[in-house]
Design a protein around this motif. Sequence first.
Motif, PDB file in Angstrom:
ATOM      1  N   ASP A   1       0.880  -1.153   0.000  1.00 51.77           N
ATOM      2  CA  ASP A   1       0.000   0.000   0.000  1.00 51.77           C
ATOM      3  C   ASP A   1       0.925   1.211   0.000  1.00 51.77           C
ATOM      4  OD1 ASP A   1      -2.068  -1.687   2.382  1.00 51.77           O
ATOM      5  OD2 ASP A   1      -2.226  -1.642   0.206  1.00 51.77           O
TER       6      ASP A   1
ATOM      7  N   SER B   1       1.703  -2.892   4.007  1.00 54.98           N
ATOM      8  CA  SER B   1       1.505  -4.297   3.689  1.00 54.98           C
ATOM      9  C   SER B   1       2.520  -4.695   2.624  1.00 54.98           C
ATOM     10  CB  SER B   1       0.076  -4.521   3.189  1.00 54.98           C
ATOM     11  OG  SER B   1      -0.308  -5.854   3.302  1.00 54.98           O
TER      12      SER B   1
ATOM     13  N   PHE C   1       4.527  -7.971   0.676  1.00 53.82           N
ATOM     14  CA  PHE C   1       4.391  -9.398   0.409  1.00 53.82           C
ATOM     15  C   PHE C   1       5.353  -9.832  -0.686  1.00 53.82           C
ATOM     16  CE2 PHE C   1       1.802 -12.689  -1.983  1.00 53.82           C
ATOM     17  CZ  PHE C   1       2.172 -13.735  -1.155  1.00 53.82           C
TER      18      PHE C   1
ATOM     19  N   PHE D   1      -3.675 -11.061  -2.492  1.00 55.71           N
ATOM     20  CA  PHE D   1      -3.144  -9.733  -2.794  1.00 55.71           C
ATOM     21  C   PHE D   1      -4.252  -8.686  -2.792  1.00 55.71           C
ATOM     22  CE2 PHE D   1      -1.991  -7.056  -6.716  1.00 55.71           C
ATOM     23  CZ  PHE D   1      -1.442  -6.040  -5.964  1.00 55.71           C
TER      24      PHE D   1
ATOM     25  N   GLU E   1      -7.107  -8.763  -1.255  1.00 55.54           N
ATOM     26  CA  GLU E   1      -7.533  -8.534   0.135  1.00 55.54           C
ATOM     27  C   GLU E   1      -6.607  -7.546   0.823  1.00 55.54           C
ATOM     28  OE1 GLU E   1      -9.589 -11.983   2.505  1.00 55.54           O
ATOM     29  OE2 GLU E   1      -7.829 -12.774   1.482  1.00 55.54           O
ATOM     30  N   SER E   2      -5.308  -7.692   0.575  1.00 54.32           N
ATOM     31  CA  SER E   2      -4.338  -6.793   1.188  1.00 54.32           C
ATOM     32  C   SER E   2      -4.501  -5.373   0.654  1.00 54.32           C
ATOM     33  CB  SER E   2      -2.918  -7.302   0.921  1.00 54.32           C
ATOM     34  OG  SER E   2      -1.954  -6.443   1.449  1.00 54.32           O
TER      35      SER E   2
ATOM     36  N   LYS F   1      -6.630  -7.297   4.956  1.00 53.52           N
ATOM     37  CA  LYS F   1      -5.641  -8.192   5.534  1.00 53.52           C
ATOM     38  C   LYS F   1      -4.298  -7.491   5.538  1.00 53.52           C
ATOM     39  CE  LYS F   1      -5.997 -12.452   4.609  1.00 53.52           C
ATOM     40  NZ  LYS F   1      -6.022 -13.829   4.067  1.00 53.52           N
ATOM     41  N   TYR F   2      -3.578  -7.609   6.657  1.00 56.88           N
ATOM     42  CA  TYR F   2      -2.233  -7.035   6.726  1.00 56.88           C
ATOM     43  C   TYR F   2      -1.218  -8.174   6.610  1.00 56.88           C
ATOM     44  CZ  TYR F   2       2.025  -4.855   8.383  1.00 56.88           C
ATOM     45  OH  TYR F   2       3.316  -4.402   8.477  1.00 56.88           O
ATOM     46  N   ILE F   3      -0.221  -7.977   5.776  1.00 54.31           N
ATOM     47  CA  ILE F   3       0.823  -8.980   5.622  1.00 54.31           C
ATOM     48  C   ILE F   3       2.168  -8.287   5.539  1.00 54.31           C
ATOM     49  CG2 ILE F   3       0.441  -9.001   3.116  1.00 54.31           C
ATOM     50  CD1 ILE F   3       1.744 -11.970   5.169  1.00 54.31           C
ATOM     51  N   ASN F   4       3.133  -8.820   6.240  1.00 53.24           N
ATOM     52  CA  ASN F   4       4.508  -8.358   6.115  1.00 53.24           C
ATOM     53  C   ASN F   4       5.411  -9.575   6.318  1.00 53.24           C
ATOM     54  OD1 ASN F   4       7.042  -7.278   6.281  1.00 53.24           O
ATOM     55  ND2 ASN F   4       6.614  -5.865   7.940  1.00 53.24           N
TER      56      ASN F   4
END
Length: 230
Positions: free
Chosen positions: A4, A40, A42, A215, A217-218, A223-226
Amino acid sequence: VFVDINDDFNIDPDAIEKPISHTLVGLEEIKNRVEEMGISCFVAYNWQFSPIILRVKEILAEALLGDLYYMRVSVGQDLRRWRSRDYKLCYSSKKDGGGGVMLDLVHDINYPAWLLGESLHAKACVTRKLSDLEIDTEDFVESILESDSGVLVTVHQDYLRTPYDRSLEISGSTASLTWNSEKNTIVVKNNDAVLVNESFDGRRDTMYEDEVAFFVESLNGEKYINNIDE
């Protein structure tokens, strides 16, 4: 990397794919900035979305194999057929373009670590140019790695094999697991019985579809992803 984008964090979401880098230089700074800003982030390893690899992860979580001893991971495919338009013009054939079989087929270094949930530490590695392929990169790699808990992982990667094949063998104290892309069957056996014998349809597009859904969703903030630490 899918991010983001924030105005004061100037990063192109298409700039980094997998692996995130070929060197550790600068990664700590990127990691700190991403964490500071809650971005976020990925690194897109699509085999983490494969129904086959996800099922293997479940089996390991269920401890069906007991204490793990070793994993053997192998991938090979003919570069001429894989990059059939003109393999000599694609990044795979060029060292300065990030090519070479070790980075090109890096999934097979990543997913064993992901299955174990541990770091892998290199113990030995042999890289070679064995074929007459017109490339300035390696076409053959054999690596020996060890996980944090002592599981030995051997990884084979090549641009040579005909036909294409991916395979996985995991040996534990109570049972062993095998999978290869030709049969697309996960088999778990002990000395007395077959504990698991499951077939998969072999469709590779499923994991890409699931990865894109993840992806989106992020991007939507759902959804948070790292996974930079991974």
